[in-house]
Design a protein around this motif. Structure first.
Motif, PDB file in Angstrom:
ATOM      1  N   ILE A  35       6.336 -42.641-105.021  1.00 53.23           N
ATOM      2  CA  ILE A  35       5.557 -41.895-104.021  1.00 53.23           C
ATOM      3  C   ILE A  35       4.946 -40.635-104.639  1.00 53.23           C
ATOM      4  CG2 ILE A  35       5.790 -40.512-101.891  1.00 53.23           C
ATOM      5  CD1 ILE A  35       5.669 -43.596-101.501  1.00 53.23           C
ATOM      6  N   LEU A  36       5.708 -39.954-105.498  1.00 54.55           N
ATOM      7  CA  LEU A  36       5.166 -38.777-106.184  1.00 54.55           C
ATOM      8  C   LEU A  36       3.975 -39.169-107.063  1.00 54.55           C
ATOM      9  CD1 LEU A  36       8.306 -36.746-107.380  1.00 54.55           C
ATOM     10  CD2 LEU A  36       6.890 -36.399-105.340  1.00 54.55           C
ATOM     11  N   LYS A  53      -5.992 -30.794 -95.077  1.00 48.37           N
ATOM     12  CA  LYS A  53      -4.983 -31.583 -94.372  1.00 48.37           C
ATOM     13  C   LYS A  53      -5.119 -33.051 -94.743  1.00 48.37           C
ATOM     14  CE  LYS A  53      -3.654 -29.804 -90.425  1.00 48.37           C
ATOM     15  NZ  LYS A  53      -3.878 -29.227 -89.106  1.00 48.37           N
ATOM     16  N   ILE A  62       3.128 -42.808 -93.800  1.00 50.12           N
ATOM     17  CA  ILE A  62       3.752 -41.483 -93.947  1.00 50.12           C
ATOM     18  C   ILE A  62       4.170 -41.180 -95.381  1.00 50.12           C
ATOM     19  CG2 ILE A  62       5.758 -40.064 -93.292  1.00 50.12           C
ATOM     20  CD1 ILE A  62       5.545 -41.250 -90.466  1.00 50.12           C
ATOM     21  N   ALA A  63       4.834 -42.121 -96.038  1.00 50.37           N
ATOM     22  CA  ALA A  63       5.343 -41.837 -97.389  1.00 50.37           C
ATOM     23  C   ALA A  63       4.206 -41.566 -98.391  1.00 50.37           C
ATOM     24  CB  ALA A  63       6.261 -42.959 -97.862  1.00 50.37           C
ATOM     25  N   LEU A  66       2.595 -38.250 -97.593  1.00 48.83           N
ATOM     26  CA  LEU A  66       3.453 -37.129 -97.984  1.00 48.83           C
ATOM     27  C   LEU A  66       3.376 -36.903 -99.492  1.00 48.83           C
ATOM     28  CD1 LEU A  66       5.500 -35.002 -97.036  1.00 48.83           C
ATOM     29  CD2 LEU A  66       7.259 -36.771 -97.061  1.00 48.83           C
ATOM     30  N   GLY A  69       0.237 -35.051 -99.935  1.00 49.57           N
ATOM     31  CA  GLY A  69       0.467 -33.689 -99.423  1.00 49.57           C
ATOM     32  C   GLY A  69       1.233 -32.835-100.421  1.00 49.57           C
ATOM     33  N   LEU A  70       2.236 -33.437-101.076  1.00 51.62           N
ATOM     34  CA  LEU A  70       3.001 -32.713-102.097  1.00 51.62           C
ATOM     35  C   LEU A  70       2.128 -32.398-103.301  1.00 51.62           C
ATOM     36  CD1 LEU A  70       6.402 -34.641-101.935  1.00 51.62           C
ATOM     37  CD2 LEU A  70       6.122 -32.178-101.631  1.00 51.62           C
ATOM     38  N   ASN A  73      -0.424 -29.850-102.089  1.00 50.91           N
ATOM     39  CA  ASN A  73       0.184 -28.749-101.341  1.00 50.91           C
ATOM     40  C   ASN A  73      -0.557 -28.453-100.035  1.00 50.91           C
ATOM     41  OD1 ASN A  73       2.122 -26.814-100.849  1.00 50.91           O
ATOM     42  ND2 ASN A  73       1.059 -25.206-102.000  1.00 50.91           N
ATOM     43  N   VAL A  74      -0.789 -29.499 -99.259  1.00 50.23           N
ATOM     44  CA  VAL A  74      -1.406 -29.363 -97.924  1.00 50.23           C
ATOM     45  C   VAL A  74      -0.570 -30.144 -96.905  1.00 50.23           C
ATOM     46  CG1 VAL A  74      -3.755 -29.017 -98.797  1.00 50.23           C
ATOM     47  CG2 VAL A  74      -2.979 -31.329 -98.260  1.00 50.23           C
ATOM     48  N   PRO A  75      -0.621 -29.738 -95.634  1.00 45.51           N
ATOM     49  CA  PRO A  75       0.159 -30.434 -94.608  1.00 45.51           C
ATOM     50  C   PRO A  75      -0.342 -31.859 -94.362  1.00 45.51           C
ATOM     51  CG  PRO A  75      -0.703 -28.328 -93.788  1.00 45.51           C
ATOM     52  CD  PRO A  75      -1.373 -28.594 -95.091  1.00 45.51           C
ATOM     53  N   VAL A  76       0.580 -32.685 -93.899  1.00 47.15           N
ATOM     54  CA  VAL A  76       0.278 -34.077 -93.548  1.00 47.15           C
ATOM     55  C   VAL A  76       0.371 -34.216 -92.033  1.00 47.15           C
ATOM     56  CG1 VAL A  76       1.121 -36.453 -93.713  1.00 47.15           C
ATOM     57  CG2 VAL A  76       1.205 -34.943 -95.732  1.00 47.15           C
ATOM     58  N   LEU A  77      -0.655 -34.782 -91.435  1.00 47.69           N
ATOM     59  CA  LEU A  77      -0.649 -35.044 -89.991  1.00 47.69           C
ATOM     60  C   LEU A  77      -0.600 -36.552 -89.810  1.00 47.69           C
ATOM     61  CD1 LEU A  77      -1.107 -34.155 -86.995  1.00 47.69           C
ATOM     62  CD2 LEU A  77      -3.563 -34.138 -87.494  1.00 47.69           C
ATOM     63  N   PHE A  78       0.408 -37.045 -89.085  1.00 48.70           N
ATOM     64  CA  PHE A  78       0.409 -38.493 -88.871  1.00 48.70           C
ATOM     65  C   PHE A  78       0.089 -38.841 -87.424  1.00 48.70           C
ATOM     66  CE2 PHE A  78       4.997 -37.534 -88.451  1.00 48.70           C
ATOM     67  CZ  PHE A  78       5.389 -38.290 -87.365  1.00 48.70           C
ATOM     68  N   TYR A 112      -3.597 -29.824 -83.575  1.00 45.95           N
ATOM     69  CA  TYR A 112      -3.360 -29.912 -85.020  1.00 45.95           C
ATOM     70  C   TYR A 112      -4.551 -30.401 -85.834  1.00 45.95           C
ATOM     71  CZ  TYR A 112       1.347 -29.089 -83.393  1.00 45.95           C
ATOM     72  OH  TYR A 112       2.441 -28.552 -82.779  1.00 45.95           O
TER      73      TYR A 112
ATOM     74  N   HIS B  28       4.996 -34.341 -86.273  1.00 44.77           N
ATOM     75  CA  HIS B  28       3.592 -34.751 -86.110  1.00 44.77           C
ATOM     76  C   HIS B  28       2.839 -34.240 -87.342  1.00 44.77           C
ATOM     77  CE1 HIS B  28       0.027 -36.187 -84.313  1.00 44.77           C
ATOM     78  NE2 HIS B  28      -0.201 -35.292 -83.391  1.00 44.77           N
ATOM     79  N   ILE B  29       2.848 -32.932 -87.513  1.00 42.50           N
ATOM     80  CA  ILE B  29       2.510 -32.390 -88.828  1.00 42.50           C
ATOM     81  C   ILE B  29       3.795 -32.363 -89.652  1.00 42.50           C
ATOM     82  CG2 ILE B  29       1.967 -30.232 -90.075  1.00 42.50           C
ATOM     83  CD1 ILE B  29      -0.288 -29.773 -88.380  1.00 42.50           C
ATOM     84  N   ILE B  30       3.656 -32.727 -90.928  1.00 42.37           N
ATOM     85  CA  ILE B  30       4.788 -32.624 -91.862  1.00 42.37           C
ATOM     86  C   ILE B  30       4.400 -31.613 -92.933  1.00 42.37           C
ATOM     87  CG2 ILE B  30       6.270 -33.863 -93.483  1.00 42.37           C
ATOM     88  CD1 ILE B  30       5.290 -36.485 -92.104  1.00 42.37           C
ATOM     89  N   PRO B  32       4.971 -30.507 -96.468  1.00 44.89           N
ATOM     90  CA  PRO B  32       5.596 -31.108 -97.652  1.00 44.89           C
ATOM     91  C   PRO B  32       6.649 -30.238 -98.344  1.00 44.89           C
ATOM     92  CG  PRO B  32       3.253 -31.530 -97.669  1.00 44.89           C
ATOM     93  CD  PRO B  32       3.501 -30.563 -96.561  1.00 44.89           C
ATOM     94  N   LEU B  66      12.885 -39.184 -97.166  1.00 48.52           N
ATOM     95  CA  LEU B  66      12.196 -39.208 -98.458  1.00 48.52           C
ATOM     96  C   LEU B  66      12.500 -37.922 -99.240  1.00 48.52           C
ATOM     97  CD1 LEU B  66      10.276 -40.750-100.298  1.00 48.52           C
ATOM     98  CD2 LEU B  66       8.355 -39.877 -98.953  1.00 48.52           C
TER      99      LEU B  66
END
Lengths: 190, 190
Positions: A35-36, A53, A62-63, A66, A69-70, A73-78, A112, B28-30, B32, B66
């Motif tokens: 995933i990384l 975002k 999601i994985a 994410l 996002g890592l 360095n930004v948020p993840v919205l699902f 969001y 909803h927002i994650i 990281p 995760l």
């Protein structure tokens, strides 16, 4: 470290022509280091863009989202597939699933997703492109900017990519598959 | 970096007595970097144990699980809430959701849970403990060993912890909440 392509070659199975099952590392078991790597590789494809975002759809998006996002360095919205009782004001759109032969709705809280945001869509699969189009529509409803779509596995023998590109979307897929057959296995598009 | 507790204080909302909404950073927002921190903190609580796999339930369990998978460098297996057409042979159990006032089933492919494995359950919330008990049951069906449960937010005013501890489960929660009221906000159990 084992690459995504090696993972597909070693661990993806083909239950029927055109169908690939990646439960061993992405859709049921999730391999964290993969995933990384997915996150870094998708992130690198969009490095020239401002991204505020990531948007994906539960659950299998999601994985990888994410991971991106890592990396960025930004948020993840699902987006959710059912409307939570606590979601007061949301954007929604109908998405047709060819795999499951039915329509479903996705929901994103208005809170969001803001008009000034630059949003990158991330998903595990691209086939006919409907879930990506659904997310693009949600981003449009919010008045936000859609940067493009980062995909883990593209079924290049289906129409998704050309449909999305006709909509002006930049599509980047880490793995592009030309054909999947129970007899001949998985052929990549090089 | 902002801590989980600060995130709860700053961004959790209370739509009604006893209900906490953490859509802003977890459901909803994650966020990281918060997920990495949650993963490290839960991982540290179980550092003396051999852990082969993390088990959670889609969708909101995936991100914290995760995080723990990344911290401990082990795969994450997420139970599904509907049986995929490609899942041939699976373990299943009924789970009662008090929040949604209904029963649902969870599914795990037999292929991915082996009798010799040591499994850590991770979930976003602990309230009455039903989803954790469901996962514990699946681990038992597989003949595998359940190491315990790592939880992000525990509603300590509900019976979940004592029910799980009576079942012999080691429960570690990063945040323990004593009370949630629309009038007085969130009180932590110190």
């Amino acid at each position: 470290m084992i690459s995504l392509k090696e993972m597909v070659l070693l661990h993806a199975s083909v239950p029927a022509d055109g169908i690939i099952k990646v439960d061993r590392f992405l859709n049921h078991i999730i391999e964290p280091t993969l995933i990384l790597q997915i996150g870094q590789d998708i992130g690198a494809r969009f490095q020239e863009f401002k991204i505020d975002k990531i948007l994906t759809i539960e659950a299998s998006g999601i994985a990888p989202a994410l991971g991106v996002g890592l990396a960025l360095n930004v948020p993840v919205l699902f987006a959710k597939k059912s409307q939570p009782s606590t979601m007061i004001d949301g954007y929604t759109v109908d998405v047709h699933s060819f795999t499951k032969q039915k329509d479903y709705k996705i929901f994103v809280s208005k809170e969001y997703l803001r008009p000034d945001e630059h949003v990158l869509i991330v998903d595990d699969f691209l086939a006919m492109g409907n879930s990506i189009l659904g997310m693009k529509d949600i981003i449009k409803q919010a008045g936000a900017h859609c940067i493009g779509a980062g995909i883990v596995i593209e079924k290049s023998f289906q129409a998704g990519r050309s449909i999305l590109e006709k909509e002006g979307l930049k599509v980047e897929s880490l793995i592009r598959i030309q054909s999947i057959s129970a007899q001949d296995g998985i052929q990549f598009l090089e």
